[in-house]
Design a protein around this motif. Structure first.
Motif, PDB file in Angstrom:
ATOM      1  N   UNK A 129      27.790  19.905  50.724  1.00 56.06           N
ATOM      2  CA  UNK A 129      28.665  21.083  50.602  1.00 56.06           C
ATOM      3  C   UNK A 129      28.835  21.486  49.142  1.00 56.06           C
ATOM      4  N   UNK A 130      29.089  22.766  48.957  1.00 58.26           N
ATOM      5  CA  UNK A 130      29.323  23.278  47.611  1.00 58.26           C
ATOM      6  C   UNK A 130      30.655  22.736  47.089  1.00 58.26           C
ATOM      7  N   UNK A 131      30.733  22.559  45.787  1.00 58.37           N
ATOM      8  CA  UNK A 131      31.972  22.106  45.171  1.00 58.37           C
ATOM      9  C   UNK A 131      32.926  23.301  45.090  1.00 58.37           C
ATOM     10  N   UNK A 132      33.989  23.248  45.870  1.00 57.29           N
ATOM     11  CA  UNK A 132      34.911  24.377  45.959  1.00 57.29           C
ATOM     12  C   UNK A 132      35.814  24.496  44.739  1.00 57.29           C
ATOM     13  N   UNK A 133      35.861  23.484  43.892  1.00 55.65           N
ATOM     14  CA  UNK A 133      36.722  23.570  42.713  1.00 55.65           C
ATOM     15  C   UNK A 133      36.120  24.454  41.622  1.00 55.65           C
ATOM     16  N   UNK A 134      34.845  24.796  41.744  1.00 54.41           N
ATOM     17  CA  UNK A 134      34.276  25.760  40.809  1.00 54.41           C
ATOM     18  C   UNK A 134      34.969  27.111  40.973  1.00 54.41           C
ATOM     19  N   UNK A 135      35.355  27.429  42.197  1.00 54.32           N
ATOM     20  CA  UNK A 135      36.074  28.676  42.460  1.00 54.32           C
ATOM     21  C   UNK A 135      37.437  28.702  41.792  1.00 54.32           C
ATOM     22  N   UNK A 136      38.094  27.553  41.726  1.00 55.81           N
ATOM     23  CA  UNK A 136      39.403  27.473  41.062  1.00 55.81           C
ATOM     24  C   UNK A 136      39.251  27.815  39.584  1.00 55.81           C
ATOM     25  N   UNK A 137      38.244  27.231  38.947  1.00 56.12           N
ATOM     26  CA  UNK A 137      38.042  27.486  37.525  1.00 56.12           C
ATOM     27  C   UNK A 137      37.588  28.919  37.277  1.00 56.12           C
ATOM     28  N   UNK A 138      36.838  29.473  38.201  1.00 54.61           N
ATOM     29  CA  UNK A 138      36.413  30.870  38.067  1.00 54.61           C
ATOM     30  C   UNK A 138      37.610  31.809  38.132  1.00 54.61           C
ATOM     31  N   UNK A 139      38.551  31.531  39.018  1.00 53.23           N
ATOM     32  CA  UNK A 139      39.754  32.362  39.124  1.00 53.23           C
ATOM     33  C   UNK A 139      40.587  32.243  37.855  1.00 53.23           C
ATOM     34  N   UNK A 140      40.671  31.044  37.304  1.00 49.82           N
ATOM     35  CA  UNK A 140      41.399  30.877  36.044  1.00 49.82           C
ATOM     36  C   UNK A 140      40.743  31.691  34.932  1.00 49.82           C
ATOM     37  N   UNK A 141      39.433  31.698  34.893  1.00 51.51           N
ATOM     38  CA  UNK A 141      38.717  32.472  33.885  1.00 51.51           C
ATOM     39  C   UNK A 141      38.956  33.964  34.033  1.00 51.51           C
ATOM     40  N   UNK A 142      38.958  34.456  35.267  1.00 49.22           N
ATOM     41  CA  UNK A 142      39.237  35.866  35.512  1.00 49.22           C
ATOM     42  C   UNK A 142      40.666  36.199  35.082  1.00 49.22           C
ATOM     43  N   UNK A 143      41.602  35.304  35.357  1.00 46.14           N
ATOM     44  CA  UNK A 143      42.992  35.521  34.950  1.00 46.14           C
ATOM     45  C   UNK A 143      43.110  35.562  33.433  1.00 46.14           C
ATOM     46  N   UNK A 144      42.399  34.696  32.757  1.00 45.20           N
ATOM     47  CA  UNK A 144      42.421  34.669  31.294  1.00 45.20           C
ATOM     48  C   UNK A 144      41.879  35.973  30.727  1.00 45.20           C
ATOM     49  N   UNK A 145      40.745  36.400  31.228  1.00 49.06           N
ATOM     50  CA  UNK A 145      40.129  37.636  30.733  1.00 49.06           C
ATOM     51  C   UNK A 145      41.019  38.839  31.034  1.00 49.06           C
ATOM     52  N   UNK A 146      41.567  38.890  32.238  1.00 51.57           N
ATOM     53  CA  UNK A 146      42.425  40.019  32.621  1.00 51.57           C
ATOM     54  C   UNK A 146      43.666  40.086  31.743  1.00 51.57           C
ATOM     55  N   UNK A 147      44.302  38.949  31.488  1.00 53.91           N
ATOM     56  CA  UNK A 147      45.519  38.948  30.677  1.00 53.91           C
ATOM     57  C   UNK A 147      45.227  39.359  29.237  1.00 53.91           C
ATOM     58  N   UNK A 148      44.138  38.877  28.683  1.00 51.97           N
ATOM     59  CA  UNK A 148      43.808  39.223  27.301  1.00 51.97           C
ATOM     60  C   UNK A 148      43.447  40.701  27.188  1.00 51.97           C
ATOM     61  N   UNK A 149      42.640  41.198  28.119  1.00 52.43           N
ATOM     62  CA  UNK A 149      42.244  42.613  28.066  1.00 52.43           C
ATOM     63  C   UNK A 149      43.462  43.520  28.239  1.00 52.43           C
ATOM     64  N   UNK A 150      44.313  43.199  29.212  1.00 50.02           N
ATOM     65  CA  UNK A 150      45.510  44.020  29.411  1.00 50.02           C
ATOM     66  C   UNK A 150      46.443  43.942  28.205  1.00 50.02           C
ATOM     67  N   UNK A 151      46.553  42.770  27.604  1.00 55.24           N
ATOM     68  CA  UNK A 151      47.416  42.627  26.441  1.00 55.24           C
ATOM     69  C   UNK A 151      46.924  43.396  25.239  1.00 55.24           C
ATOM     70  N   UNK A 152      45.619  43.523  25.102  1.00 60.37           N
ATOM     71  CA  UNK A 152      45.060  44.243  23.958  1.00 60.37           C
ATOM     72  C   UNK A 152      45.067  45.750  24.192  1.00 60.37           C
ATOM     73  N   UNK A 153      44.707  46.165  25.399  1.00 65.95           N
ATOM     74  CA  UNK A 153      44.512  47.582  25.682  1.00 65.95           C
ATOM     75  C   UNK A 153      45.830  48.326  25.869  1.00 65.95           C
ATOM     76  N   UNK A 154      46.784  47.716  26.533  1.00 67.04           N
ATOM     77  CA  UNK A 154      48.016  48.421  26.905  1.00 67.04           C
ATOM     78  C   UNK A 154      49.067  48.358  25.809  1.00 67.04           C
ATOM     79  N   UNK A 155      49.922  49.376  25.722  1.00 65.44           N
ATOM     80  CA  UNK A 155      51.062  49.290  24.798  1.00 65.44           C
ATOM     81  C   UNK A 155      52.085  48.274  25.322  1.00 65.44           C
ATOM     82  N   UNK A 156      52.977  47.875  24.446  1.00 69.20           N
ATOM     83  CA  UNK A 156      53.932  46.816  24.783  1.00 69.20           C
ATOM     84  C   UNK A 156      54.777  47.130  26.008  1.00 69.20           C
ATOM     85  N   UNK A 157      55.164  48.361  26.185  1.00 66.12           N
ATOM     86  CA  UNK A 157      56.056  48.729  27.293  1.00 66.12           C
ATOM     87  C   UNK A 157      55.361  48.643  28.650  1.00 66.12           C
TER      88      UNK A 157
END
Length: 97
Positions: A8-36
Protein backbone atom coordinates in the motif's frame (compact mmCIF):
# COMPACT_ATOMS: atom_id res chain seq x y z
CA UNK A 1 -2.52 -18.73 -9.50
CA UNK A 2 -3.04 -15.59 -7.46
CA UNK A 3 -1.09 -12.41 -7.88
CA UNK A 4 0.75 -10.97 -4.89
CA UNK A 5 -0.80 -7.93 -3.28
CA UNK A 6 0.96 -4.69 -3.95
CA UNK A 7 2.39 -2.77 -1.04
CA UNK A 8 0.00 0.00 0.00
CA UNK A 9 0.99 3.59 -0.57
CA UNK A 10 2.30 5.51 2.42
CA UNK A 11 -0.63 7.74 3.34
CA UNK A 12 1.48 10.04 5.50
CA UNK A 13 2.96 11.61 2.38
CA UNK A 14 -0.46 13.22 1.94
CA UNK A 15 -0.23 14.75 5.42
CA UNK A 16 3.08 16.42 4.58
CA UNK A 17 1.75 17.56 1.22
CA UNK A 18 -1.19 19.29 2.91
CA UNK A 19 1.19 20.98 5.33
CA UNK A 20 3.24 22.23 2.40
CA UNK A 21 0.16 23.61 0.66
CA UNK A 22 -0.84 25.35 3.90
CA UNK A 23 2.62 26.87 4.22
CA UNK A 24 2.63 28.16 0.66
CA UNK A 25 -0.93 29.49 0.92
CA UNK A 26 -0.24 31.35 4.17
CA UNK A 27 2.96 32.93 2.89
CA UNK A 28 1.44 33.96 -0.45
CA UNK A 29 -1.66 35.42 1.21
CA UNK A 30 0.48 37.21 3.78
CA UNK A 31 2.64 38.82 1.12
CA UNK A 32 -0.04 39.65 -1.45
CA UNK A 33 -2.87 40.92 0.75
CA UNK A 34 -2.95 44.12 2.81
CA UNK A 35 -2.99 43.76 6.59
CA UNK A 36 -6.74 44.32 6.95
CA UNK A 37 -7.64 41.51 4.55
CA UNK A 38 -5.26 38.78 5.76
CA UNK A 39 -7.33 37.15 8.50
CA UNK A 40 -10.53 36.60 6.51
CA UNK A 41 -8.61 35.17 3.59
CA UNK A 42 -6.51 32.94 5.84
CA UNK A 43 -9.78 31.53 7.21
CA UNK A 44 -11.01 30.87 3.68
CA UNK A 45 -7.70 29.24 2.81
CA UNK A 46 -7.89 27.07 5.92
CA UNK A 47 -11.36 25.90 4.93
CA UNK A 48 -10.00 24.90 1.54
CA UNK A 49 -7.11 23.11 3.25
CA UNK A 50 -9.58 21.08 5.34
CA UNK A 51 -11.40 20.03 2.18
CA UNK A 52 -8.06 19.23 0.55
CA UNK A 53 -7.15 17.06 3.55
CA UNK A 54 -10.32 15.02 3.08
CA UNK A 55 -9.67 14.66 -0.64
CA UNK A 56 -6.07 13.56 -0.19
CA UNK A 57 -6.90 10.98 2.47
CA UNK A 58 -9.82 9.63 0.47
CA UNK A 59 -7.50 9.33 -2.53
CA UNK A 60 -5.20 7.01 -0.57
CA UNK A 61 -8.21 4.76 0.20
CA UNK A 62 -6.80 3.27 3.41
CA UNK A 63 -9.30 2.72 6.18
CA UNK A 64 -6.84 2.07 8.98
CA UNK A 65 -5.67 5.32 10.58
CA UNK A 66 -7.92 7.57 8.50
CA UNK A 67 -8.98 9.70 11.48
CA UNK A 68 -5.40 10.00 12.74
CA UNK A 69 -4.06 11.04 9.34
CA UNK A 70 -6.91 13.46 8.72
CA UNK A 71 -6.55 15.09 12.12
CA UNK A 72 -2.77 15.30 11.67
CA UNK A 73 -3.31 17.04 8.34
CA UNK A 74 -5.82 19.53 9.68
CA UNK A 75 -4.12 20.29 12.99
CA UNK A 76 -0.70 20.52 11.36
CA UNK A 77 -2.04 22.91 8.74
CA UNK A 78 -3.66 24.97 11.49
CA UNK A 79 -0.36 25.20 13.37
CA UNK A 80 1.60 26.07 10.21
CA UNK A 81 -0.86 28.76 9.13
CA UNK A 82 -1.09 30.07 12.70
CA UNK A 83 2.67 30.44 13.04
CA UNK A 84 2.93 32.19 9.68
CA UNK A 85 0.11 34.57 10.62
CA UNK A 86 1.76 35.31 13.97
CA UNK A 87 4.94 36.16 12.07
CA UNK A 88 3.06 38.54 9.80
CA UNK A 89 1.28 40.03 12.83
CA UNK A 90 4.57 40.72 14.58
CA UNK A 91 5.97 42.16 11.36
CA UNK A 92 2.95 44.51 11.16
CA UNK A 93 3.80 45.91 14.60
CA UNK A 94 7.26 46.99 13.46
CA UNK A 95 7.05 50.46 11.92
CA UNK A 96 8.16 50.78 8.30
CA UNK A 97 11.12 53.02 7.63
Amino acid sequence: MTEPALAPRNAYHGVFAVWGVALVAAVVLGIVLPEADRVPWLLVAFGIIVLLSFAVQLFYAQVEGFIVRLSASVVGALVVMGLISVGFGIAALIPAF
